[in-house]
Design an enzyme around this catalytic site. Structure first.
Site, PDB file in Angstrom:
ATOM      1  N   ASP A 200      36.424  37.420  43.701  1.00  0.00           N
ATOM      2  CA  ASP A 200      37.648  38.067  44.157  1.00  0.00           C
ATOM      3  C   ASP A 200      37.517  38.343  45.647  1.00  0.00           C
ATOM      4  O   ASP A 200      36.617  39.071  46.066  1.00  0.00           O
ATOM      5  CB  ASP A 200      37.881  39.369  43.385  1.00  0.00           C
ATOM      6  CG  ASP A 200      39.106  40.105  43.887  1.00  0.00           C
ATOM      7  OD1 ASP A 200      40.210  39.543  43.798  1.00  0.00           O
ATOM      8  OD2 ASP A 200      38.959  41.235  44.398  1.00  0.00           O
TER       9      ASP A 200
ATOM     10  N   CYS B 169      40.986  50.275  25.978  1.00  0.00           N
ATOM     11  CA  CYS B 169      39.611  50.064  25.495  1.00  0.00           C
ATOM     12  C   CYS B 169      38.611  50.984  26.195  1.00  0.00           C
ATOM     13  O   CYS B 169      37.427  50.958  25.877  1.00  0.00           O
ATOM     14  CB  CYS B 169      39.206  48.599  25.655  1.00  0.00           C
ATOM     15  SG  CYS B 169      39.043  48.089  27.372  1.00  0.00           S
TER      16      CYS B 169
ATOM     17  N   GLU C  76      40.625  32.574  43.526  1.00  0.00           N
ATOM     18  CA  GLU C  76      42.076  32.615  43.508  1.00  0.00           C
ATOM     19  C   GLU C  76      42.620  31.650  44.543  1.00  0.00           C
ATOM     20  O   GLU C  76      42.074  31.544  45.634  1.00  0.00           O
ATOM     21  CB  GLU C  76      42.579  34.023  43.824  1.00  0.00           C
ATOM     22  CG  GLU C  76      42.700  34.902  42.624  1.00  0.00           C
ATOM     23  CD  GLU C  76      43.301  36.251  42.971  1.00  0.00           C
ATOM     24  OE1 GLU C  76      44.150  36.720  42.217  1.00  0.00           O
ATOM     25  OE2 GLU C  76      42.923  36.824  44.007  1.00  0.00           O
TER      26      GLU C  76
ATOM     27  N   ASP D 131      37.879  45.608  42.003  1.00  0.00           N
ATOM     28  CA  ASP D 131      37.670  44.224  42.422  1.00  0.00           C
ATOM     29  C   ASP D 131      36.811  43.455  41.426  1.00  0.00           C
ATOM     30  O   ASP D 131      36.996  42.261  41.213  1.00  0.00           O
ATOM     31  CB  ASP D 131      37.021  44.174  43.807  1.00  0.00           C
ATOM     32  CG  ASP D 131      37.939  44.747  44.881  1.00  0.00           C
ATOM     33  OD1 ASP D 131      39.174  44.717  44.666  1.00  0.00           O
ATOM     34  OD2 ASP D 131      37.434  45.222  45.909  1.00  0.00           O
TER      35      ASP D 131
ATOM     36  N   CYS E 220      40.072  44.021  27.525  1.00  0.00           N
ATOM     37  CA  CYS E 220      40.927  43.800  26.371  1.00  0.00           C
ATOM     38  C   CYS E 220      42.204  43.042  26.715  1.00  0.00           C
ATOM     39  O   CYS E 220      42.957  42.669  25.820  1.00  0.00           O
ATOM     40  CB  CYS E 220      41.283  45.143  25.733  1.00  0.00           C
ATOM     41  SG  CYS E 220      42.249  46.186  26.835  1.00  0.00           S
TER      42      CYS E 220
HETATM   43 ZN   LIG Z   1      41.010  47.375  28.322  1.00  0.00          ZN
END
Ligand SMILES: [Zn+2]
Length: 380
Positions: free
Chosen positions: A191, A347, A275, A354, A329
């Site tokens: 990232d 979760c 990215e 980052d 999740c």
């Molecule tokens: Zn989560």
């Protein structure tokens, strides 16, 4: 990437022309600039007057008459004279591409001799006794700080003046070697950010060069000094040189940082997911100074060619949403740019913002590679 990939690489060396050689180089640069401007004038005139486009090859043919009339510095090669015409042709190609894309295009402009700083030879030049031999100029001393790769096929040489220093860049093709070796190495998501230059999905954070911000003060002083100097004065010229030197230092810092980091990445990882940033777009935005300072475009370019050489793979995934989704999740967790920690109410995952993004980027990349990438290679 295909096995027979021949990569285009540039190797740059500092050269040390003597006074006589420097004057010869400057004479050829000056004439190249004149050719550029004359060719631009011709194209503009033909279009305004008769709505006709002049092609590169028509302009090449006109060069024959220029050469027959013995215009220009003595023994300036045909290759060197064609170079400005080719550059103009690229400028027009880029202009028409922008018109097509609907971006506000800037029409190719006339160039000032002072800023016309480089010239390319694609034939007639050579290396003799470790010196760069250029037609119509002579043999120039080169500082070979590293050897050209043995397998390289050198195509062209470009001589450039940067803040009164001279460099020769050899453009060559090298074979992408070591194909397939790196597939045993783990995958990583990357990232790119403002806070840290890069955050890896492994959790490691890499600070940026920040060279520009750090050199800002010195740059500002040099810029102010330049403004105070009287136009066309000798002292103004000195101030301009000093400013150019500062800029060059910044550029060197940034390149050094990118070289070292990209080398490390392709040595440690077999698959690197990044990215697909619209760096040009970002560089015009509010964070412009930071974006150009971090030098992401340079970094990504280096990463790609070094990966291809080392047999590693770089995948670009579409940007957007990677910082908002939970890497644990998949829940959507909206947050402001100022929120540095990712806290998932679903979760309970709490990690650096980052790093969360880097993990999402890795997952996106792996999902595209599912069939060919060994499972378990993922560093979670
Ligand atoms: Zn989560």
């Amino acid at each position: 990437m295909a096995d027979d990939t021949r990569l285009r690489r540039t190797y740059r060396y500092r050269i040390y022309p003597t006074v006589r050689l420097r004057l010869a180089l400057e004479a050829q640069l000056g004439f190249a600039c004149q050719l550029y401007n004359a060719a631009l004038e011709e194209r503009r005139y033909a279009w305004r007057g008769r709505r006709r486009s002049v092609t590169l090859y028509e302009q090449f043919r006109e060069l024959t008459a220029v050469r027959a009339a013995k215009m220009g510095p003595p023994n300036m090669s045909c290759s060197a004279m064609r170079d400005p015409l080719r550059r103009l042709d690229w400028a027009f190609a880029a202009y028409f591409r922008r018109v097509k894309e609907g971006v506000t295009p800037g029409y190719p402009r006339f160039r000032s001799v002072r800023r016309y700083d480089s010239l390319t030879w694609n034939s007639g030049w050579g290396v003799r006794d470790g010196r760069l031999a250029l037609p119509g100029i002579g043999q120039i001393k080169v500082k070979w700080h590293r050897a050209l790769p043995a397998s390289a096929v050198v195509r062209t040489v470009t001589v450039r003046r940067v803040a009164e220093r001279w460099y020769a860049s050899f453009s060559l093709r090298v074979c992408g070697s070591r194909q397939g070796l790196a597939t045993q190495l783990p995958a990583v998501g990357l990232d790119l950010g403002i806070h840290h230059f890069a955050t890896l999905s492994t959790g490691e954070q890499i600070p940026g060069p920040r060279a520009y911000i750090a050199a800002m003060r010195r740059l500002r002083i040099a810029q102010r000094r330049l403004c105070r100097r009287e136009k066309a004065s000798h002292r103004r010229q000195k101030a301009r040189l000093l400013l150019a030197r500062h800029h060059e230092r910044v550029r060197n810092h940034r390149h050094d940082h990118a070289h070292k980091l990209t080398r490390r990445m392709v040595c440690d990882f077999g698959l690197i997911v990044v990215e697909d940033l619209n760096v040009g777009g970002l560089a015009r935005g509010r964070l412009a100074k930071h974006v150009t300072d971090q030098g992401w475009a340079t970094f990504l370019r280096m990463l790609e060619y070094k990966a291809a050489e080392a047999g590693a793979r770089v995948i670009r995934v579409p940007p957007g949403g990677t910082s908002q989704a939970c890497s644990g999740c998949g829940a959507f967790v909206p947050k402001l740019l100022s929120e540095r920690i990712h806290r998932c109410p679903q979760c309970g995952l709490i990690i650096d913002r980052d790093m969360n993004a880097a993990r999402n980027i890795l997952r996106l990349g792996l999902s595209r590679q599912a069939s060919t990438w060994p499972t378990g290679a993922c560093v979670a």
